[in-house]
Structure formats: C-alpha cells, structure tokens
Design an enzyme around this catalytic site. Structure first.
Site, short mmCIF file in Angstrom:
data_model
loop_
_atom_site.label_atom_id
_atom_site.label_comp_id
_atom_site.label_asym_id
_atom_site.label_seq_id
_atom_site.Cartn_x
_atom_site.Cartn_y
_atom_site.Cartn_z
CD1 TRP A 63 -2.64 1.82 0.65
CD2 TRP A 63 -1.20 2.46 2.24
NE1 TRP A 63 -2.95 3.12 1.02
CE2 TRP A 63 -2.08 3.53 1.99
CE3 TRP A 63 -0.20 2.63 3.21
CZ2 TRP A 63 -2.01 4.75 2.66
CZ3 TRP A 63 -0.11 3.84 3.88
CH2 TRP A 63 -1.01 4.89 3.61
CD GLU A 103 -4.32 -1.88 2.26
OE1 GLU A 103 -3.15 -2.22 2.53
OE2 GLU A 103 -5.12 -1.47 3.11
CE LYS A 117 -6.53 5.62 3.00
NZ LYS A 117 -5.65 5.60 4.16
CG ASP A 126 -8.28 -1.07 4.78
OD1 ASP A 126 -9.30 -0.62 5.34
OD2 ASP A 126 -7.16 -1.08 5.33
CG HIS A 154 -8.40 1.68 2.20
ND1 HIS A 154 -7.21 1.23 1.71
CD2 HIS A 154 -8.16 2.04 3.48
CE1 HIS A 154 -6.30 1.29 2.66
NE2 HIS A 154 -6.85 1.78 3.74
CG HIS A 207 -5.64 -4.64 5.36
ND1 HIS A 207 -4.72 -3.63 5.20
CD2 HIS A 207 -4.93 -5.79 5.43
CE1 HIS A 207 -3.50 -4.14 5.16
NE2 HIS A 207 -3.60 -5.45 5.28
CG ASP A 230 -8.84 4.43 6.32
OD1 ASP A 230 -9.31 3.41 6.83
OD2 ASP A 230 -7.67 4.50 5.89
CG ASP A 245 -7.30 2.41 10.08
OD1 ASP A 245 -7.49 1.32 9.52
OD2 ASP A 245 -6.85 3.41 9.48
CG ASP A 300 -5.03 -1.70 8.46
OD1 ASP A 300 -4.46 -1.22 9.45
OD2 ASP A 300 -4.92 -1.22 7.30
C1 RNT Z 1 -3.49 2.54 5.08
C2 RNT Z 1 -3.59 1.09 4.77
C3 RNT Z 1 -2.46 0.25 5.25
C4 RNT Z 1 -2.00 0.63 6.64
C5 RNT Z 1 -1.04 -0.35 7.27
C6 RNT Z 1 -0.32 0.23 8.44
O1 RNT Z 1 -4.62 3.24 4.82
O2 RNT Z 1 -4.80 0.59 5.25
O3 RNT Z 1 -2.80 -1.08 5.15
O4 RNT Z 1 -3.06 0.79 7.53
O5 RNT Z 1 -0.22 -0.86 6.32
ZN ZN Z 2 -5.09 -1.52 5.18
#
Ligand code: RNT
Ligand code: ZN
Length: 422
Positions: free
Chosen positions: A189, A230, A232, A263, A266, A290, A298, A300, A330
């Site tokens: 990513w 990955e 986003k 993810d 994302h 993720h 986003d 997390d 994640d």
């Molecule tokens: C970032 C991505 C990525 C990170 C990690 C730390 O938006 O989701 O995967 O969160 O690699």
């Molecule tokens: Zn991620």
C-alpha cells in the site's frame, strides 16, 4: 450456580439442538471455525511506530490518536504483548509485520537494504509459537516520502529507492514463508496522493504501473509468498486524488495475477467491502482483506461486531470462499489498552465468522431461489436471536481461552504487572 465454563457446556447442548432443528450442524461450524486463521496486525501494539533507528514520524496518510500508557517500545515487548493477546483469542492465527519492524541492531539499515536477516528474530519467535507471518512493505514515515509521493514520484531516483524497497520486501516475504512452511502475504500500500485537484491524473498512474512491474518482475514461489496490492480512495492529505485507486489496482491485479487487498476503510464512508468480494473473485483466484472500522473516515477504529462485519463474514462463508480469502485486520487505537484492542477486534472477527457458519443458509438459499422473499426476510430476522452466544462460549472453552468477559481480568492483570511499569 455452577462455574461459568460448566454453564457454558450446558447452554451449548441446548443451543446445538436448537440449531439442529433448523438444519444447522453446530459441531461442523466449530470444526470449520477452528481452522480459519486471522492475520493479526503487529501495528496495533505500538501505534504503527516500528523499530527503525531513524524513528520517522507517522503521517503520510496515517494517524493514530490517543495516549494510553504502556505501548510496546521494543520488539521483545511487542512479542510479549502479542503472546498475551493470543492467549485470549480462540484459534490459531498469524502475525502481520511491516518492514519498519525490522531488527537491525545498532546499525541503520535503510528500507532499500533490508533483508530477511533483519527479521530472523521474528521468524524464530513465530516458529516457537507455531504461527505464520505476513508482511507489508512500508512506504510511509520516511524522508523519501516527498510531497506525498513514493512509487509515483516524478524523480526517477526516489522511485528507484522505493522500487528497491518493494523488491527487498518480496524477498523477505519469501524468506519468511520458506522458513515457516506457510506462504507469506506480501502486501503493498502506498500513501501517494494529492490534497487538491490534480491536473495530471494519468502521469502518476503510468509511473505506478511501471514501478509495480519492476517490483513484481521476478517470479517467486507461491508456496513461500504471494503478492497483493491495496487500493484506497482517499487519505489524510490525499483527499482529492490517489493514483492507487480501486479501479487502478483491480485492473493491475487481474492483468498481472497478484492479489487485491480490500480494506474496509478505504472506500466512500457508506460503501462496504462485503459486496465487492464475490465480484472481484469472479476474476481473481485469491484476495486479501484488511478488516477495519472507519468512523466517518478511514479512522481505523477497533473492529466491532457491526452489520458491516457480519456481512463480510457472510460473504466469505456463504460464498464458500474460505480457501480464497486471506483475512487480515487493520486498525490502531491508542486510546485504550492495546492488548485489549487486539483481543476485542480479533474475537469479533472470529465471532462474525461463527455467526455466518451458524446461519440456516440452505433454507435461506432455497427461499431466495423460489422467489419466496417473505421466508428469506423472516428467517434472516429470526437468525439474529438464535442462541449464538452459547456456541461462541463453547468455542472459547474448547480452544482453551477465557469464556465470556473473563479475558478482561487477564488483560487488567497484565496491564498492572507489565504495561504500567513501562
Ligand atoms: C493505510 C492502509 C495500510 C496501513 C497499514 C499500516 O490506509 O490501510 O494497510 O493501515 O499498512
Ligand atoms: Zn489496510
């Protein structure tokens, strides 16, 4: 009152009979569940800090908030904390590292010089725990992330640095997989993007294709490692444009035969990833997830048992995709006990899978095929109050981890004895 574990066994007997009435085999569900590994991310344990001597600050599209005391400061502390978490999570899982968690001793080793040697302690530890490792290339918190660019940087030399990093990381993934006898997912990513409206959307994407092709040029044995990209939609400081968008990487993954990492945080805030799973698996043999929880962006947050999570698990299980999806987590929350964050999020992922495994899916499918949407809706709603908790407790009991909220006392003890002394 008999002790909790004994109560759980009794409750399970009743629950099993209730599920059997609906044509659901709870024993089978528990057997399948015990074999599903979750790739648990290292970075919840230290706020995505890593252990590089340069100690760059995070940024680059990532933000961790909160100051809960006791975060892991060394690899040994991170390993100990994770072992504590694992003891409270049912099943056998994996550990997901980032390149920035290399152990280079006193020597400064830059990202384009890393090798599997710098991860030998992690590998030895994983071996003793009998767990697999996964890996992520680290394209953030480094002086060569300039104006938000890494692999798409207009300067060839900067691109080269990051390409070399990607190549090294794939080799590290292969080394980990070879050593541990289980293929390592090497995920990519990049934070690249623009705060405001670009005038050239094409150039960075063309540079990214070229850079990725250079990184993935060498074929590596899939028994040791598999690659994933990955996408986003946006990031902090990259609100208007990210070259590595969903369409970009979907096209890349399909045309180059690498995995795609979906993810949950994302996409547009109201766009879930559950519905994407069966779509992309029409064209890709395997994908990675993720699993995260965005709150308005986003952000997390720790994974909780939401409808979004339940839908992801349903797609995985009901679509019979278990062998084609690598489930990873994640998120990073520094405002609560970090060991608890691992435990809560992972237990929820496993719980969601169990819920999906316990659904009367054959009856639901039959109703849908027959156009009987009344029965489908009625069953979908009845499902929600079936005695799921009793089966979950039984899973914890059989896997020899605390039943119910008993795990919390263990975390509190660990906080008192270990974390609070840091
Ligand atoms: C970032 C991505 C990525 C990170 C990690 C730390 O938006 O989701 O995967 O969160 O690699
Ligand atoms: Zn991620």
């Amino acid at each position: 009152m008999p002790p909790l574990r004994q109560q759980a066994a009794t409750a399970y007997r009743l629950a099993r009979a209730r599920y059997a009435d609906l044509g659901v085999d709870a024993e089978r569900a528990l057997r399948v569940l015990a074999g599903i590994p979750i790739s648990i991310h290292c970075w919840q344990g230290d706020d995505v800090g890593g252990f590089e001597s340069s100690g760059g600050t995070l940024g680059d599209g990532l933000a961790v908030t909160g100051q809960y005391p006791g975060k892991a400061r060394t690899p040994a502390e991170l390993r100990a904390d994770f072992e504590q978490a694992l003891a409270l999570i049912p099943g056998r899982h994996r550990f997901n590292l980032h390149a920035s968690y290399a152990e280079t001793g006193r020597r400064k080793v830059d990202r384009d010089e890393l090798s599997v040697h710098h991860f030998r302690e992690w590998i030895a530890w994983a071996k003793t725990l009998k767990i697999g490792l996964d890996f992520n290339q680290t394209y953030f918190a480094h002086p060569n992330v300039q104006r938000g660019w890494t692999l798409t940087h207009p300067d060839r030399r900067i691109r080269r640095f990051w390409i070399d990093h990607g190549i090294r990381c794939r080799e590290i993934g292969a080394g980990m997989g070879r050593a541990l006898g289980t293929p390592c997912l090497a995920n990519l990513w990049i934070p690249d993007g623009m705060k405001d409206t670009p005038v050239d959307r094409k150039g960075p994407r063309e540079r990214l294709v070229e850079a990725l092709d250079a990184i993935f040029a060498k074929k590596l044995d899939p028994r040791h490692t598999v690659d994933s990209v990955e996408p986003k939609l946006f990031g902090i400081g990259a609100e208007s444009y990210t070259p590595g968008s969903h369409e970009f990487y979907l096209g890349y993954a399909v045309s180059r035969g690498v995995l795609l990492t979906l993810d949950a945080g994302h996409y547009h805030p109201t766009e879930g990833i559950a519905d994407k799973i069966s779509s992309v698996l029409c064209f890709l043999p395997e994908i990675a997830l993720h699993v995260s929880r965005g709150v308005r962006w986003d952000s997390d947050h720790v994974v909780t048992l939401t409808d979004d999570l339940a839908a992801i698990a349903q797609e995985i299980v009901w679509g019979k995709f278990l062998g084609r999806i690598r489930i990873g987590l994640d998120y990073f929350d520094a405002s609560i006990n970090r060991v608890a964050a691992w435990v809560i999020g992972t237990r929820n992922m496993v719980r969601a899978l169990l819920l999906a495994l316990l659904a009367p899916i054959e009856r639901l499918r039959a109703a849908e095929r027959a156009g009987d949407y009344t029965t489908r809706l009625a069953l979908q709603e009845e499902m929600k109050t079936l005695p799921f908790g009793a089966v979950w407790d039984e899973h914890c009991r059989r896997q020899d981890v605390p039943v119910g909220e008993a795990w919390l006392a263990e975390v509190q003890r660990y906080e008192r004895d270990v974390l609070a002394r840091r």
